[in-house]
Design a protein around this motif. Structure first.
Motif, mmCIF file in Angstrom:
data_model
loop_
_atom_site.group_PDB
_atom_site.id
_atom_site.type_symbol
_atom_site.label_atom_id
_atom_site.label_comp_id
_atom_site.label_asym_id
_atom_site.label_seq_id
_atom_site.Cartn_x
_atom_site.Cartn_y
_atom_site.Cartn_z
ATOM 1 N N LEU A 225 16.295 84.778 47.693
ATOM 2 C CA LEU A 225 16.567 85.540 48.916
ATOM 3 C C LEU A 225 17.991 86.088 48.897
ATOM 4 C CD1 LEU A 225 13.879 84.354 49.922
ATOM 5 C CD2 LEU A 225 14.972 84.042 52.164
ATOM 6 N N PRO A 226 18.163 87.323 49.368
ATOM 7 C CA PRO A 226 19.500 87.909 49.442
ATOM 8 C C PRO A 226 20.274 87.363 50.632
ATOM 9 C CG PRO A 226 17.911 89.423 50.379
ATOM 10 C CD PRO A 226 17.124 88.238 49.849
ATOM 11 N N LEU A 227 21.569 87.639 50.653
ATOM 12 C CA LEU A 227 22.379 87.269 51.813
ATOM 13 C C LEU A 227 22.082 88.158 53.006
ATOM 14 C CD1 LEU A 227 25.871 86.604 50.169
ATOM 15 C CD2 LEU A 227 24.223 84.909 50.976
ATOM 16 N N TYR A 228 21.777 89.428 52.735
ATOM 17 C CA TYR A 228 21.608 90.411 53.816
ATOM 18 C C TYR A 228 20.279 91.149 53.650
ATOM 19 C CZ TYR A 228 26.542 89.329 53.984
ATOM 20 O OH TYR A 228 27.738 88.640 54.032
ATOM 21 N N GLY A 229 19.649 91.475 54.779
ATOM 22 C CA GLY A 229 18.357 92.149 54.747
ATOM 23 C C GLY A 229 18.521 93.654 54.571
ATOM 24 N N ILE A 230 18.324 94.161 53.344
ATOM 25 C CA ILE A 230 18.688 95.549 53.038
ATOM 26 C C ILE A 230 17.479 96.474 52.887
ATOM 27 C CG2 ILE A 230 20.923 94.977 52.014
ATOM 28 C CD1 ILE A 230 18.150 95.775 49.645
ATOM 29 N N ALA A 231 16.251 95.966 53.052
ATOM 30 C CA ALA A 231 15.069 96.788 52.796
ATOM 31 C C ALA A 231 14.095 96.744 53.978
ATOM 32 C CB ALA A 231 14.362 96.331 51.526
ATOM 33 N N VAL A 232 13.337 97.799 54.107
ATOM 34 C CA VAL A 232 12.313 97.884 55.151
ATOM 35 C C VAL A 232 11.272 96.781 54.927
ATOM 36 C CG1 VAL A 232 10.466 99.306 56.115
ATOM 37 C CG2 VAL A 232 12.636 100.366 55.420
ATOM 38 N N GLY A 233 10.978 96.026 55.978
ATOM 39 C CA GLY A 233 10.032 94.927 55.856
ATOM 40 C C GLY A 233 10.626 93.657 55.288
ATOM 41 N N ARG A 234 11.890 93.721 54.880
ATOM 42 C CA ARG A 234 12.608 92.540 54.417
ATOM 43 C C ARG A 234 13.902 92.376 55.207
ATOM 44 N NH1 ARG A 234 8.436 91.231 52.428
ATOM 45 N NH2 ARG A 234 7.997 90.701 50.245
ATOM 46 N N ASN A 235 13.889 92.911 56.415
ATOM 47 C CA ASN A 235 15.074 92.863 57.277
ATOM 48 C C ASN A 235 14.825 92.031 58.527
ATOM 49 O OD1 ASN A 235 13.243 94.817 58.151
ATOM 50 N ND2 ASN A 235 14.817 96.091 59.108
ATOM 51 N N ARG A 236 13.936 91.063 58.390
ATOM 52 C CA ARG A 236 13.643 90.166 59.505
ATOM 53 C C ARG A 236 14.124 88.760 59.186
ATOM 54 N NH1 ARG A 236 7.428 91.981 59.180
ATOM 55 N NH2 ARG A 236 7.991 91.421 57.041
#
Length: 351
Positions: A225-236
């Motif tokens: 998992l990234p530190l920050y939600g940078i993509a559509v559908g992965r920003n929750r």
């Protein structure tokens, strides 16, 4: 803290020819110090090439891989990297109805398509466990996907599946571990969920403070998992790490140069503060669109040329459909993630 530098290559050429450009730009820096031995000069001039792939899987339970996977493996082998790193989701688990036989069949397919060819080519393979490989989700203090975690552990601890890594701390392998390669220290933590436990942070602090880490020419950390939600559908919430700013400060405090992650299914070469953030795009099914971007999703593979002594990294990332290099300036200059702003890494930071 040592100042980090980076170089960028952009362009649109077929195949992997831009790698030659990277090596031409990364010339040894002339030193004003007294002459050193030929051996020391050669060690300092040594560049390191790693190839980063991520999110290889297809639909739940699948034992097949998309054509881009099978095209990528020979390209990787022909490129002769020092190391291949995978950002997780190598198989398509995280489903309670999957039987032991079905899970083992997925790992056998992964081995056949990806791991075995790399082993045969004697290319070291580092990886982080993804949520579809062996999710660390807990319920009432127990692993929800305990069977998947056991079978993933069985696969990776099988001597026949040797990764050719120079392990330093292997006690938590394959979920968390450290290794060195070509003078670079790598720490892999279990970011298969959005929570990095206090126990795991203590383990990471101990390893990043070790003599192996301090004596290394560079330090990198890898998690799914990234530190920050940078993509559509992965920003929750749940699709990026909780307490990102605390974790970033932790990594910066231990002079980690880059955090490499998957899960977003979208390539973005970012930075926040002093920490470089390589969001690896998906090579398998389901690529996603970046926030603040109208570009269509694409499957990617990233070559990272590293000059560890100068703390320099050069990314050359390919759209695996066209096999053309992605021009960094075509990506959003910044992404307003729900938990923090991420700059494209060539954009000057505002102090």
């Amino acid at each position: 803290m040592q100042r980090r530098k980076f170089l960028l290559i952009s362009g649109s050429l077929g195949g992997f020819s831009l790698v030659a450009c990277a090596h031409q730009i990364l010339q040894p820096v002339t030193s004003k110090n007294p002459p050193e031995s030929a051996v020391k000069q050669a060690q300092k001039a040594k560049k390191v090439k790693i190839i980063v792939i991520s999110d290889l899987n297809s639909q739940y339970g699948s034992t097949t891989y998309d054509p881009e996977i099978d095209r990528a493996i020979p390209l990787i082998i022909n490129n002769k990297p020092d190391l291949v790193l995978c950002g997780g989701d190598m198989v398509a688990g995280q489903k309670s109805s999957l039987t032991e036989a079905a899970i083992n069949a997925m790992w056998s397919a992964f081995d056949r398509h990806i791991a075995a060819p790399l082993r045969a080519a004697k290319i070291p393979f580092g990886f982080t466990i993804g949520n579809h490989d062996a999710s660390g989700s807990l319920s009432a203090g127990k692993f929800v996907y305990a069977q998947e975690r056991k079978l993933a552990q069985d696969y990776w601890q099988n001597p026949q599946h040797d990764t050719s890594l120079n392990f330093i701390d292997k006690t938590g392998f394959p979920f968390y571990y450290t290794f060195t390669q070509n003078g670079i220290f790598y720490l892999v933590w279990d970011a298969s969920t959005h929570l990095i436990s206090g126990q795991q942070l203590n383990w990471a602090a101990k390893n990043l403070s070790s003599s192996d880490a301090k004596n290394a020419r560079m330090r990198l950390v890898i998690g799914h998992l990234p530190l920050y939600g940078i993509a559509v559908g992965r920003n929750r919430p749940g699709d990026y790490l909780a307490d990102a700013e605390k974790l970033r400060a932790f990594l910066e405090g231990h002079q980690v140069h880059t955090y490499i992650s998957g899960h977003a299914h979208a390539y973005y070469p970012g930075k926040r503060g002093q920490l470089q953030l390589l969001h690896a795009g998906a090579l398998g099914s389901g690529p996603r669109r970046l926030l603040n971007s109208e570009q269509a999703p694409r499957k990617t593979l990233t070559i990272v040329d590293i000059n560890p002594n100068q703390q320099e990294t050069v990314y050359t990332t390919y759209d695996m459909k066209t096999q053309e290099a992605i021009n960094i300036t075509s990506l959003p200059p910044l992404i307003m993630a729900p938990n923090g702003q991420v700059l494209r890494r060539d954009i000057p930071s505002v102090n």
